[in-house]
Design an enzyme around this catalytic site. Sequence first.
Site, mmCIF file in Angstrom:
data_model
loop_
_atom_site.group_PDB
_atom_site.id
_atom_site.type_symbol
_atom_site.label_atom_id
_atom_site.label_comp_id
_atom_site.label_asym_id
_atom_site.label_seq_id
_atom_site.Cartn_x
_atom_site.Cartn_y
_atom_site.Cartn_z
ATOM 1 N N GLN A 197 0.855 -1.186 0.000
ATOM 2 C CA GLN A 197 0.000 0.000 0.000
ATOM 3 C C GLN A 197 0.893 1.238 0.000
ATOM 4 O O GLN A 197 1.471 1.608 1.017
ATOM 5 C CB GLN A 197 -0.925 -0.034 1.209
ATOM 6 C CG GLN A 197 -1.800 -1.285 1.268
ATOM 7 C CD GLN A 197 -2.810 -1.351 0.129
ATOM 8 O OE1 GLN A 197 -3.796 -0.613 0.116
ATOM 9 N NE2 GLN A 197 -2.579 -2.235 -0.833
ATOM 10 N N ARG A 217 -4.192 3.548 4.734
ATOM 11 C CA ARG A 217 -3.507 4.304 3.698
ATOM 12 C C ARG A 217 -3.947 3.815 2.317
ATOM 13 O O ARG A 217 -4.427 2.696 2.154
ATOM 14 C CB ARG A 217 -1.993 4.206 3.848
ATOM 15 C CG ARG A 217 -1.418 2.845 3.597
ATOM 16 C CD ARG A 217 0.058 2.722 4.009
ATOM 17 N NE ARG A 217 0.847 3.868 3.623
ATOM 18 C CZ ARG A 217 1.348 4.755 4.505
ATOM 19 N NH1 ARG A 217 1.138 4.593 5.799
ATOM 20 N NH2 ARG A 217 2.066 5.769 4.086
ATOM 21 N N ALA A 238 -11.555 2.345 4.755
ATOM 22 C CA ALA A 238 -10.623 1.560 3.954
ATOM 23 C C ALA A 238 -9.795 2.438 3.022
ATOM 24 O O ALA A 238 -9.987 3.654 2.934
ATOM 25 C CB ALA A 238 -11.391 0.508 3.162
ATOM 26 N N HIS A 239 -8.872 1.768 2.301
ATOM 27 C CA HIS A 239 -7.939 2.518 1.457
ATOM 28 C C HIS A 239 -8.651 3.252 0.318
ATOM 29 O O HIS A 239 -9.635 2.803 -0.227
ATOM 30 C CB HIS A 239 -6.832 1.608 0.915
ATOM 31 C CG HIS A 239 -7.300 0.425 0.137
ATOM 32 N ND1 HIS A 239 -6.448 -0.584 -0.251
ATOM 33 C CD2 HIS A 239 -8.520 0.057 -0.327
ATOM 34 C CE1 HIS A 239 -7.119 -1.490 -0.928
ATOM 35 N NE2 HIS A 239 -8.375 -1.126 -0.985
ATOM 36 N N ASN A 240 -8.107 4.437 0.038
ATOM 37 C CA ASN A 240 -8.547 5.296 -1.067
ATOM 38 C C ASN A 240 -9.924 5.927 -0.867
ATOM 39 O O ASN A 240 -10.481 6.515 -1.792
ATOM 40 C CB ASN A 240 -8.532 4.533 -2.401
ATOM 41 C CG ASN A 240 -7.170 3.977 -2.732
ATOM 42 O OD1 ASN A 240 -6.947 2.771 -2.639
ATOM 43 N ND2 ASN A 240 -6.242 4.847 -3.080
#
EC number: 2.3.1.191
Length: 341
Positions: A197, A217, A238-240
């Site tokens: 990530q 991240r 969560a990511h993004n």
Amino acid sequence: MPSIRLADLAEQLDAELHGDGDIVITGVASMQSATTGHITFMVNPKYREHLGLCQASAVVMTQDDLPFAKSAALVVKNPYLTYARMAQILDTTPQPAQNIAPSAVIDATATLGSNVSVGANAVIESGVQLGDNVVIGAGCFVGKNSKIGAGSRLWANVTIYHDIQIGENCLIQSSTVIGADGFGYANDRGNWVKIPQLGRVIIGDRVEIGACTTIDRGALDDTVIGNGVIIDNQCQIAHNVVIGDNTAVAGGVIMAGSLKIGRYCMIGGASVINGHMEICDKVTVTGMGMVMRPITEPGVYSSGIPLQPNKVWRKTAALVMNIDDMSKRLKAIERTVNQQD
């Protein structure tokens, strides 16, 4: 203990004073528990009958409630907002840390602004930048090259991974983790292959994050939390994910990856939101909402079955489980009726 003359408090709150301005206010309390020296507030006319029993030295209220006052009063348009502001003035919450604790570990390459405090056993890694008046609580970890803006505070045992950016005047409660790896894996014939990530987490100004919340991240792009966002305890982001300015997220919410939420939204507790989609500005999702599709129009959205007596719920569940068969039977009856016609 803080104290302030009622007249001075009225001036700071832009309130209209009725009564003795020399009364000394030492704290904020509820109408039921207030005693001499306390100030309280009333937001609903149904509580007017309690004013005669209230022991507070002063009450914040609207102009319509003033004829029922039995003590000094501060008249405002929005008593609840005024309560928030006077509670800040009379706040007794201690700082997460004061000064630099001897047991704190601070890398020589870290940059600390003026009046920074770092609590016992906290770790500040290389390249970290802490702005003026930043407070890092005991046991916190701030990873390499992360930046924390002026006036931000971290309570004990917060973990900030590497390359994270946190804006000014933010507040992060204990045991929250910012910047852990997102849940990214590729499948190779049944075996999971980890995807590093490589993105960051970017947090704006005036953001507040509750205890035990995790913000992952980004995989390649960044996870972004806008200015003025408030996030409750035990949320998973969560990511993004991108959350727009001034959105509020209640406790226990789960957001899947690459979700984009607009500005001024309110997400009710224990809601679950699918990823790779957008929710527009000014959307309210009520508690335990399950959001599976994009939302393109502002408004209030709900899902789920509200609480019912168990017997009623069991009957409802049984009907739902048989709804496909009932639909087929209804269509068969319709065909028969149409043929008879």
